[in-house]
Each structure stands twice: as structure tokens, then as C-alpha cells.
Design a protein around this motif. Structure first.
Motif, PDB file in Angstrom:
ATOM      1  N   MET A   1       0.841  -1.182   0.000  1.00  0.00           N
ATOM      2  CA  MET A   1       0.000   0.000   0.000  1.00  0.00           C
ATOM      3  C   MET A   1       0.883   1.240   0.000  1.00  0.00           C
ATOM      4  N   THR A   2       0.670   2.131  -0.926  1.00  0.00           N
ATOM      5  CA  THR A   2       1.429   3.362  -1.001  1.00  0.00           C
ATOM      6  C   THR A   2       0.670   4.467  -0.282  1.00  0.00           C
ATOM      7  N   LEU A   3       1.366   5.162   0.604  1.00  0.00           N
ATOM      8  CA  LEU A   3       0.744   6.270   1.315  1.00  0.00           C
ATOM      9  C   LEU A   3       0.735   7.503   0.421  1.00  0.00           C
ATOM     10  N   PRO A   4      -0.294   8.344   0.511  1.00  0.00           N
ATOM     11  CA  PRO A   4      -0.373   9.520  -0.348  1.00  0.00           C
ATOM     12  C   PRO A   4       0.544  10.658   0.108  1.00  0.00           C
ATOM     13  N   TYR A   5       1.342  10.455   1.146  1.00  0.00           N
ATOM     14  CA  TYR A   5       2.229  11.490   1.658  1.00  0.00           C
ATOM     15  C   TYR A   5       3.470  10.805   2.214  1.00  0.00           C
ATOM     16  N   PRO A   6       4.598  11.490   2.201  1.00  0.00           N
ATOM     17  CA  PRO A   6       5.819  10.884   2.753  1.00  0.00           C
ATOM     18  C   PRO A   6       5.765  10.878   4.280  1.00  0.00           C
ATOM     19  N   GLY A   7       6.685  10.157   4.890  1.00  0.00           N
ATOM     20  CA  GLY A   7       6.726  10.058   6.347  1.00  0.00           C
ATOM     21  C   GLY A   7       7.371  11.271   6.992  1.00  0.00           C
ATOM     22  N   THR A   8       6.817  12.442   6.734  1.00  0.00           N
ATOM     23  CA  THR A   8       7.330  13.659   7.360  1.00  0.00           C
ATOM     24  C   THR A   8       6.244  14.268   8.224  1.00  0.00           C
ATOM     25  N   SER A   9       6.640  15.116   9.133  1.00  0.00           N
ATOM     26  CA  SER A   9       5.708  15.776  10.046  1.00  0.00           C
ATOM     27  C   SER A   9       4.852  14.762  10.791  1.00  0.00           C
ATOM     28  N   VAL A  10       5.463  13.673  11.182  1.00  0.00           N
ATOM     29  CA  VAL A  10       4.742  12.646  11.923  1.00  0.00           C
ATOM     30  C   VAL A  10       4.704  13.009  13.397  1.00  0.00           C
ATOM     31  N   HIS A  11       3.895  12.304  14.138  1.00  0.00           N
ATOM     32  CA  HIS A  11       3.948  12.425  15.589  1.00  0.00           C
ATOM     33  C   HIS A  11       4.159  11.025  16.159  1.00  0.00           C
ATOM     34  N   PHE A  12       4.618  10.969  17.389  1.00  0.00           N
ATOM     35  CA  PHE A  12       5.038   9.714  17.988  1.00  0.00           C
ATOM     36  C   PHE A  12       4.246   9.460  19.258  1.00  0.00           C
ATOM     37  N   GLN A  13       3.702   8.266  19.390  1.00  0.00           N
ATOM     38  CA  GLN A  13       3.020   7.864  20.620  1.00  0.00           C
ATOM     39  C   GLN A  13       4.010   7.067  21.452  1.00  0.00           C
ATOM     40  N   LEU A  14       4.001   7.309  22.766  1.00  0.00           N
ATOM     41  CA  LEU A  14       4.913   6.621  23.671  1.00  0.00           C
ATOM     42  C   LEU A  14       4.127   5.860  24.717  1.00  0.00           C
ATOM     43  N   GLN A  15       4.472   4.596  24.882  1.00  0.00           N
ATOM     44  CA  GLN A  15       3.935   3.778  25.962  1.00  0.00           C
ATOM     45  C   GLN A  15       5.109   3.131  26.673  1.00  0.00           C
ATOM     46  N   ILE A  16       5.080   3.171  28.004  1.00  0.00           N
ATOM     47  CA  ILE A  16       6.094   2.498  28.803  1.00  0.00           C
ATOM     48  C   ILE A  16       5.369   1.531  29.724  1.00  0.00           C
ATOM     49  N   SER A  17       5.718   0.271  29.631  1.00  0.00           N
ATOM     50  CA  SER A  17       5.085  -0.800  30.414  1.00  0.00           C
ATOM     51  C   SER A  17       3.565  -0.726  30.332  1.00  0.00           C
ATOM     52  N   GLY A  18       3.059  -0.452  29.136  1.00  0.00           N
ATOM     53  CA  GLY A  18       1.623  -0.396  28.912  1.00  0.00           C
ATOM     54  C   GLY A  18       0.958   0.901  29.323  1.00  0.00           C
ATOM     55  N   ILE A  19       1.714   1.859  29.868  1.00  0.00           N
ATOM     56  CA  ILE A  19       1.159   3.150  30.293  1.00  0.00           C
ATOM     57  C   ILE A  19       1.311   4.141  29.151  1.00  0.00           C
ATOM     58  N   ASP A  20       0.213   4.691  28.689  1.00  0.00           N
ATOM     59  CA  ASP A  20       0.208   5.655  27.589  1.00  0.00           C
ATOM     60  C   ASP A  20       0.669   7.018  28.107  1.00  0.00           C
ATOM     61  N   LEU A  21       1.760   7.534  27.536  1.00  0.00           N
ATOM     62  CA  LEU A  21       2.269   8.849  27.929  1.00  0.00           C
ATOM     63  C   LEU A  21       1.957   9.919  26.892  1.00  0.00           C
ATOM     64  N   GLY A  22       1.166   9.580  25.888  1.00  0.00           N
ATOM     65  CA  GLY A  22       0.692  10.585  24.938  1.00  0.00           C
ATOM     66  C   GLY A  22       1.532  10.688  23.681  1.00  0.00           C
ATOM     67  N   ASP A  23       1.237  11.736  22.930  1.00  0.00           N
ATOM     68  CA  ASP A  23       1.888  11.994  21.644  1.00  0.00           C
ATOM     69  C   ASP A  23       3.022  12.996  21.812  1.00  0.00           C
ATOM     70  N   PHE A  24       4.089  12.773  21.055  1.00  0.00           N
ATOM     71  CA  PHE A  24       5.244  13.662  21.052  1.00  0.00           C
ATOM     72  C   PHE A  24       5.512  14.102  19.622  1.00  0.00           C
ATOM     73  N   SER A  25       6.083  15.289  19.460  1.00  0.00           N
ATOM     74  CA  SER A  25       6.316  15.814  18.120  1.00  0.00           C
ATOM     75  C   SER A  25       7.683  15.443  17.562  1.00  0.00           C
ATOM     76  N   THR A  26       8.663  15.155  18.417  1.00  0.00           N
ATOM     77  CA  THR A  26       9.981  14.759  17.924  1.00  0.00           C
ATOM     78  C   THR A  26      10.464  13.513  18.647  1.00  0.00           C
ATOM     79  N   CYS A  27      11.287  12.757  17.961  1.00  0.00           N
ATOM     80  CA  CYS A  27      11.901  11.562  18.529  1.00  0.00           C
ATOM     81  C   CYS A  27      13.314  11.481  17.961  1.00  0.00           C
ATOM     82  N   SER A  28      14.307  11.376  18.833  1.00  0.00           N
ATOM     83  CA  SER A  28      15.690  11.265  18.359  1.00  0.00           C
ATOM     84  C   SER A  28      16.430  10.214  19.180  1.00  0.00           C
ATOM     85  N   GLY A  29      17.447   9.637  18.582  1.00  0.00           N
ATOM     86  CA  GLY A  29      18.289   8.687  19.288  1.00  0.00           C
ATOM     87  C   GLY A  29      18.005   7.230  19.001  1.00  0.00           C
TER      88      GLY A  29
END
Length: 142
Positions: A1-29
Motif C-alpha cells: 500500500m502506497t501512502l499519499p504522503y511521505p513520512g514527514t511531520s509525523v507524531h510519535f506515541q509513547l507507551q512504557i510498560s503499557g502506560i500511555d504517555l501521549g503523543d510527542f512531536s519529535t523523537c531522536s536517538g
């Protein structure tokens, strides 16, 4: 399946041990590095063995502007003094749509601990978005 947009300006969801910590705008490392030890071949001056020794993983840092999800991180951080334990984490890259769009990629990290949280700096003389970041140490990918 081809996406109609490239993987830019994405947001990141974070879960630690099943606990949802929400969406983040940047991810590095996110990454891994194999350390290599060099050994010269005896009698063969034109060859050096490249021997892998260990794999290291840099800390992962996620950042965002302050949102109502900041309260989730505050609740999570409040539990740390009583139970610093290693858990698993999941970072999911999502499309830039406002509604839950397709998942672009997911990374699962093992033996994660939160090593740093940085809250916003407030300076009335500067017009900047108040941001927070969370830094995770881990022992590799699942």
C-alpha cells in the motif's frame, strides 16, 4: 500500500510498560552501534580482521509542546521514587492526520528506564512554545 504522503511531520506515541504517555512531536536517538575490534592478520599485511565486540544503544529522547498529555507524564514520574523498574516501551510513528491515521513504524524497546525529564522554561520576554522532553535508556530492541 502506497501512502499519499511521505513520512514527514509525523507524531510519535509513547507507551512504557503499557502506560500511555501521549503523543510527542519529535523523537531522536533511535539507533544501534556495533563496536568493532581490529586484529591484524599474522603474515598478511594487507588484511585486518574486523571483529564485533558489543552493541550499544543511544538514549532516546522524545519532545513536545505542553499539552493535556503532560499530566500523564507527571503521574508516571510521581511513581519513580518508589519503583524504578525496567520495563518495555513502544514508540509508534503516526501520520500527520489529526485523527488516528495509519501507523508508519513501531519500535519496541526492552529494559527501558526514564533517565531524564526536562520541563518547560518560562520567560515572559520570549515568545516560545513551552516544551517538555523525556529521555529513555534501554538495552535494545524487541
Amino acid at each position: 500500500m502506497t501512502l499519499p504522503y511521505p513520512g514527514t511531520s509525523v507524531h510519535f506515541q509513547l507507551q512504557i510498560s503499557g502506560i500511555d504517555l501521549g503523543d510527542f512531536s519529535t523523537c531522536s536517538g533511535l539507533g544501534a552501534e556495533v563496536e568493532v575490534e581490529q586484529r591484524a592478520e599474522g603474515g598478511n599485511n594487507s588484511f585486518v580482521w574486523q571483529l564485533p565486540t558489543r552493541i550499544t544503544y543511544p538514549n532516546v529522547t522524545l519532545s513536545r509542546g505542553l499539552t493535556p498529555d503532560t499530566a500523564k507524564v507527571s503521574r508516571f514520574l510521581a511513581t519513580l521514587p518508589t519503583q524504578v523498574t525496567r520495563g518495555s516501551a513502544q514508540i509508534t510513528a503516526l501520520t500527520p492526520q489529526l485523527t488516528a491515521g495509519p501507523v508508519l513504524a513501531t519500535w519496541a524497546l526492552r529494559e527501558v528506564i526514564v533517565v531524564r525529564w526536562t520541563g518547560p522554561s518560562f520567560d515572559p520576554s520570549r515568545s516560545e512554545v513551552a516544551t517538555e522532553s523525556i529521555e529513555l535508556a534501554h538495552h535494545g530492541f524487541l
